[in-house]
Design an enzyme around this catalytic site. Sequence first.
Site, PDB file in Angstrom:
ATOM      1  N   TYR A  63       0.830  -1.208   0.000  1.00  0.00           N
ATOM      2  CA  TYR A  63       0.000   0.000   0.000  1.00  0.00           C
ATOM      3  C   TYR A  63       0.860   1.253   0.000  1.00  0.00           C
ATOM      4  O   TYR A  63       2.037   1.232   0.403  1.00  0.00           O
ATOM      5  CB  TYR A  63      -0.963   0.009   1.194  1.00  0.00           C
ATOM      6  CG  TYR A  63      -0.304   0.247   2.543  1.00  0.00           C
ATOM      7  CD1 TYR A  63      -0.145   1.542   3.044  1.00  0.00           C
ATOM      8  CD2 TYR A  63       0.149  -0.818   3.319  1.00  0.00           C
ATOM      9  CE1 TYR A  63       0.452   1.758   4.279  1.00  0.00           C
ATOM     10  CE2 TYR A  63       0.737  -0.610   4.545  1.00  0.00           C
ATOM     11  CZ  TYR A  63       0.887   0.684   5.031  1.00  0.00           C
ATOM     12  OH  TYR A  63       1.484   0.900   6.248  1.00  0.00           O
ATOM     13  N   CYS A  64       0.264   2.348  -0.474  1.00  0.00           N
ATOM     14  CA  CYS A  64       0.866   3.685  -0.414  1.00  0.00           C
ATOM     15  C   CYS A  64      -0.254   4.635   0.003  1.00  0.00           C
ATOM     16  O   CYS A  64      -1.194   4.232   0.682  1.00  0.00           O
ATOM     17  CB  CYS A  64       1.485   4.064  -1.753  1.00  0.00           C
ATOM     18  SG  CYS A  64       0.302   4.105  -3.119  1.00  0.00           S
ATOM     19  N   ASN A  65      -0.201   5.891  -0.390  1.00  0.00           N
ATOM     20  CA  ASN A  65      -1.268   6.827  -0.024  1.00  0.00           C
ATOM     21  C   ASN A  65      -2.504   6.671  -0.894  1.00  0.00           C
ATOM     22  O   ASN A  65      -3.631   6.748  -0.415  1.00  0.00           O
ATOM     23  CB  ASN A  65      -0.767   8.275  -0.107  1.00  0.00           C
ATOM     24  CG  ASN A  65       0.088   8.656   1.080  1.00  0.00           C
ATOM     25  OD1 ASN A  65      -0.038   8.074   2.145  1.00  0.00           O
ATOM     26  ND2 ASN A  65       0.981   9.610   0.892  1.00  0.00           N
TER      27      ASN A  65
ATOM     28  N   PHE B  26      -3.546   4.007   1.786  1.00  0.00           N
ATOM     29  CA  PHE B  26      -3.589   4.200   3.223  1.00  0.00           C
ATOM     30  C   PHE B  26      -4.554   5.294   3.637  1.00  0.00           C
ATOM     31  O   PHE B  26      -5.238   5.202   4.653  1.00  0.00           O
ATOM     32  CB  PHE B  26      -2.177   4.542   3.725  1.00  0.00           C
ATOM     33  CG  PHE B  26      -2.101   4.827   5.206  1.00  0.00           C
ATOM     34  CD1 PHE B  26      -2.271   3.812   6.125  1.00  0.00           C
ATOM     35  CD2 PHE B  26      -1.878   6.115   5.674  1.00  0.00           C
ATOM     36  CE1 PHE B  26      -2.205   4.070   7.496  1.00  0.00           C
ATOM     37  CE2 PHE B  26      -1.811   6.384   7.017  1.00  0.00           C
ATOM     38  CZ  PHE B  26      -1.972   5.358   7.942  1.00  0.00           C
TER      39      PHE B  26
END
Length: 348
Positions: A315-317, A343
């Site tokens: 995951y990232c933003n 996220f």
Amino acid sequence: MNNIEHFDKRHLNTLVPVNALTLDHLDTLLRECSIEVICKGQALFAEGDYDNNHVYLLSGSVSIWAGKEKLRSLAADEPECRFPLLHYQPRRETVLAEQDCHLIRFNNDRLDGMIAWDQACHYITLSVSSDRGLDEDAQWMTTLLKSNLFYKVPPMNIGQILNKFEPCYFSAGDTVIRQGEVGDCCYVIKEGVVKVLQSADGRQAPVQVNELGEGLCFGEDALVNDAVRNASIIMASNGVLMRLDKKDFHILLKMPQVQRVSFSQAKLEEQAVWVDVRTQDEYENGHIEGALNMPLNILKLKSRMLDKETLHIVYCNSGRRSDAAAHFLMDEGIEVLSLSGGFEHAAS
């Protein structure tokens, strides 16, 4: 608004995740925004707003409100201001200037897209550098990856860019492209030097206006439009040019399939390992409990630590970097899913 030219770019080295950008992309981003002056009592944004911006407080102080209740004050020199202010969409609080303030706004999608591109490029650069079979190609490949030429290409397709170039061999004096022709390809100079010649009106004798050497690209306008060539290119020496055709470039623009999973579905995968592919600064500011931090730009080095028999959820933003990470890890035989929405969606 103040002119961005007078802004000290060194200040951006403290802002997260802006400080993850390469200088080329940072300069591009700065050309698209301005420093804003917000007077005492004015709102930076209001509860319920959906502005799709990263907002950074550069000077002054603000107050944060939930309805009519003041929650707290925040000054620009506090560590929290290294990060975008209360970064949720829609906005959960109202922020008012307690003093005259300076701030800068970056479009969320533009900033996130540039970071994903930069970090995916670094991943591919590490792959190129570690492959001894690419030693003679490493220079032009790495130079190309540092340019903004292919910014519209999805980050997970960056590795395919290099595979689409074909070598063309020329002798000194050969004409590579002619002014006035409709272009259908671009070239990167792997070996040799070329001369750039232009005719003022297409009828007068052309004159040399530039000379290009190894690692530089020309003819790239042909990839995105049907405009005629604005200059002729003549080989100044024997050389090797790497050619990319327009049809292959259009293939690169297509988004590849990546397996995604929602946060609610991901929580059911109790044996899965969570992998946060954001920068260390972003990770330390908040992350999913138990997640490993393997930033996308160094994922090539870290991925050997991952067990190929275990499911990984990256995951990232927003999902851009995690989609690229999932694509790269799948190529390495690792079972992986990308968290849909990232996220920020999971934390909301």
